[in-house]
Design a protein around this motif. Structure first.
Motif, short mmCIF file in Angstrom:
data_model
loop_
_atom_site.label_atom_id
_atom_site.label_comp_id
_atom_site.label_asym_id
_atom_site.label_seq_id
_atom_site.Cartn_x
_atom_site.Cartn_y
_atom_site.Cartn_z
N VAL A 104 0.84 -1.20 0.00
CA VAL A 104 0.00 0.00 0.00
C VAL A 104 0.87 1.25 0.00
N GLU A 105 1.94 1.25 0.81
CA GLU A 105 2.83 2.41 0.87
C GLU A 105 3.51 2.66 -0.48
N LEU A 106 3.93 1.59 -1.15
CA LEU A 106 4.57 1.74 -2.46
C LEU A 106 3.60 2.32 -3.48
N GLU A 107 2.36 1.87 -3.44
CA GLU A 107 1.37 2.40 -4.38
C GLU A 107 1.11 3.88 -4.12
N ARG A 108 1.03 4.25 -2.87
CA ARG A 108 0.81 5.66 -2.53
C ARG A 108 2.01 6.51 -2.94
N GLU A 109 3.24 5.99 -2.69
CA GLU A 109 4.44 6.73 -3.06
C GLU A 109 4.55 6.92 -4.57
N ALA A 110 3.95 6.00 -5.32
CA ALA A 110 3.94 6.11 -6.78
C ALA A 110 2.89 7.10 -7.28
N GLY A 111 2.15 7.70 -6.35
CA GLY A 111 1.14 8.68 -6.72
C GLY A 111 -0.20 8.10 -7.08
N ASN A 112 -0.42 6.82 -6.74
CA ASN A 112 -1.67 6.16 -7.08
C ASN A 112 -2.73 6.35 -6.00
N LYS A 113 -3.96 6.29 -6.42
CA LYS A 113 -5.09 6.32 -5.50
C LYS A 113 -5.35 4.89 -5.01
N VAL A 114 -5.37 4.69 -3.69
CA VAL A 114 -5.45 3.34 -3.14
C VAL A 114 -6.72 3.16 -2.31
N THR A 115 -7.47 2.12 -2.65
CA THR A 115 -8.64 1.71 -1.89
C THR A 115 -8.35 0.36 -1.25
N VAL A 116 -8.55 0.27 0.06
CA VAL A 116 -8.31 -0.98 0.79
C VAL A 116 -9.65 -1.54 1.25
N ILE A 117 -9.86 -2.83 0.96
CA ILE A 117 -11.07 -3.51 1.40
C ILE A 117 -10.71 -4.48 2.51
N ASN A 118 -11.33 -4.31 3.67
CA ASN A 118 -11.17 -5.27 4.75
C ASN A 118 -12.42 -5.25 5.63
N ARG A 119 -12.37 -6.02 6.71
CA ARG A 119 -13.56 -6.13 7.56
C ARG A 119 -13.63 -5.04 8.63
N GLY A 120 -12.67 -4.11 8.62
CA GLY A 120 -12.73 -2.99 9.55
C GLY A 120 -12.16 -3.26 10.92
N SER A 121 -11.42 -4.36 11.06
CA SER A 121 -10.88 -4.71 12.38
C SER A 121 -9.55 -4.03 12.66
N THR A 122 -8.96 -3.37 11.65
CA THR A 122 -7.71 -2.64 11.83
C THR A 122 -7.91 -1.19 11.43
N PRO A 123 -7.08 -0.28 11.94
CA PRO A 123 -7.24 1.14 11.59
C PRO A 123 -7.04 1.37 10.09
N ARG A 124 -7.68 2.41 9.58
CA ARG A 124 -7.49 2.79 8.18
C ARG A 124 -6.06 3.21 7.96
N LEU A 125 -5.46 2.73 6.88
CA LEU A 125 -4.10 3.11 6.54
C LEU A 125 -4.09 4.54 6.03
N PRO A 126 -3.11 5.35 6.44
CA PRO A 126 -3.08 6.77 6.04
C PRO A 126 -3.08 6.92 4.51
N GLY A 127 -3.81 7.90 4.03
CA GLY A 127 -3.80 8.22 2.62
C GLY A 127 -4.58 7.26 1.75
N THR A 128 -5.40 6.40 2.36
CA THR A 128 -6.18 5.42 1.59
C THR A 128 -7.67 5.62 1.84
N THR A 129 -8.45 5.09 0.92
CA THR A 129 -9.90 4.97 1.12
C THR A 129 -10.16 3.55 1.62
N ARG A 130 -10.91 3.42 2.71
CA ARG A 130 -11.20 2.09 3.22
C ARG A 130 -12.67 1.75 2.98
N LEU A 131 -12.88 0.56 2.44
CA LEU A 131 -14.23 0.02 2.29
C LEU A 131 -14.35 -1.17 3.23
N VAL A 132 -15.35 -1.15 4.08
CA VAL A 132 -15.54 -2.23 5.05
C VAL A 132 -16.52 -3.25 4.47
N ALA A 133 -16.04 -4.47 4.28
CA ALA A 133 -16.89 -5.54 3.74
C ALA A 133 -16.25 -6.88 4.04
#
Length: 314
Positions: free
Chosen positions: A18-47
């Motif tokens: 995720v960090e490498l994708e952000r450093e490359a200037g990409n928009k990052v969406t992370v999908i998880n069940r919401g049991s961990t904090p949102r990673l900085p600079g990402t959009t989190r979808l809980v599912a």
């Protein structure tokens, strides 16, 4: 800027990806069940990825240039992803495992003496036998077999008549990261050797493959930018037996490793194997990725684990 989706990716080398994708200037969406904090600079979808309706609702009308699937463990999860992401992405990268080659979990890969490193075509996914249904409650496979079989069949779902360009990354044993390494396998060796306690090994341990946690994140990031498809092995150069691994770890402790041989069929320490299925990383090299050597990064990873152990023990 590319639009990236990471399923899982909230810990260990997934966070590096995720960090490498952000450093490359990409928009990052992370999908998880919401049991961990949102990673900085990402959009989190809980599912819950096992719930197809919930996953579709969370995604809405979103589309992506690349989807990285860090947590596909079963063919059912792969089939759900195939349906949900068809038409939403042009490239799909599944993190698989070298355990797909383990002859102890797949009768079609016979156990034998040490042979050449295994290339991707050693496993014919089209020839997988029908899944076996347990005949009774106690007939379920052991966890290691279930994990390897789940990964093999998940790969087969995504690579057979693919709905998008698909790569399955067969990852070697990942080491390094100190406290970030939730598996604790490197720490197991570091702490036993430093304390002079014996390491349980097989009588004739066979070599296996390893990769550094930051290196596998770089490889996944690089894979997402490529155009190749199919399975690809991801391993540092230099397969090691468990005793060779311990020798490299011990070099920074001033102690000699002690060993205890387990009886036939007995449980040994992690990375002690009585069969060989180390991987050939030649396809990755031909495609243009240069892996490092285990002997170059392992001492540093072991030192990191020793420092973490000192912090934990005070």
């Amino acid at each position: 800027m590319r639009n990236i989706c990471v399923i899982g990716g909230s810990r260990y080398f997934g966070k590096h990806l995720v960090e490498l994708e952000r450093e490359a200037g990409n928009k990052v969406t992370v999908i998880n069940r919401g049991s961990t904090p949102r990673l900085p600079g990402t959009t989190r979808l809980v599912a819950d990825r096992d719930d197809e309706r919930q996953l579709r609702e969370a995604l809405g009308a979103r589309t992506f240039d690349v989807v990285f699937d860090q947590v596909a463990y079963t063919p059912e999860q792969a089939a759900t992803a195939r349906r949900v992401f068809e038409g939403r992405t042009g490239r799909y990268v599944m993190t698989s495992t070298m355990e797909v080659y383990d002859p102890a979990t797949f009768a079609a890969l016979p156990t034998g003496p040490e042979g050449p490193l295994l290339a991707e075509d050693r496993l014919d996914l089209a020839a997988l036998p029908p899944a076996r249904e347990p005949s009774r409650a106690g007939d379920a496979p052991d966890p290691a077999t279930a994990y390897a079989e789940g990964k093999r069949r998940a790969e087969a779902v995504l690579l057979t008549d693919p709905a998008f360009d698909t790569v399955t990354v067969r990852t070697a044993h990942v080491l390094g990261g100190g406290s970030a390494d939730f598996t604790g396998r490197l720490a197991h060796y570091v702490e036993r050797i430093a304390a002079g306690r014996p390491v349980d090994i097989h009588a004739d341990p066979r070599p296996t493959s390893f990769v550094h946690h930051e290196e596998i994140a770089r490889f996944l990031h690089w894979t997402g930018s490529g155009t190749f498809t199919g399975p690809v092995n991801a391993a540092s150069h230099g397969a090691l037996t468990v005793t060779e691994l311990c020798d490299l770890i011990a070099a920074g402790t001033g102690r000699r490793p002690r060993y205890r041989t387990v009886p036939g069929g007995g449980a040994a320490s992690p990375f002690s194997f009585d069969r060989s299925y180390a991987m050939d990383n030649g396809r990755a090299a031909r495609l243009g990725f240069g892996f490092g050597r285990v002997e170059d990064w392992l001492p540093g990873a072991a030192a990191e684990a020793r420092a973490d152990a000192l912090v934990r023990t005070g």
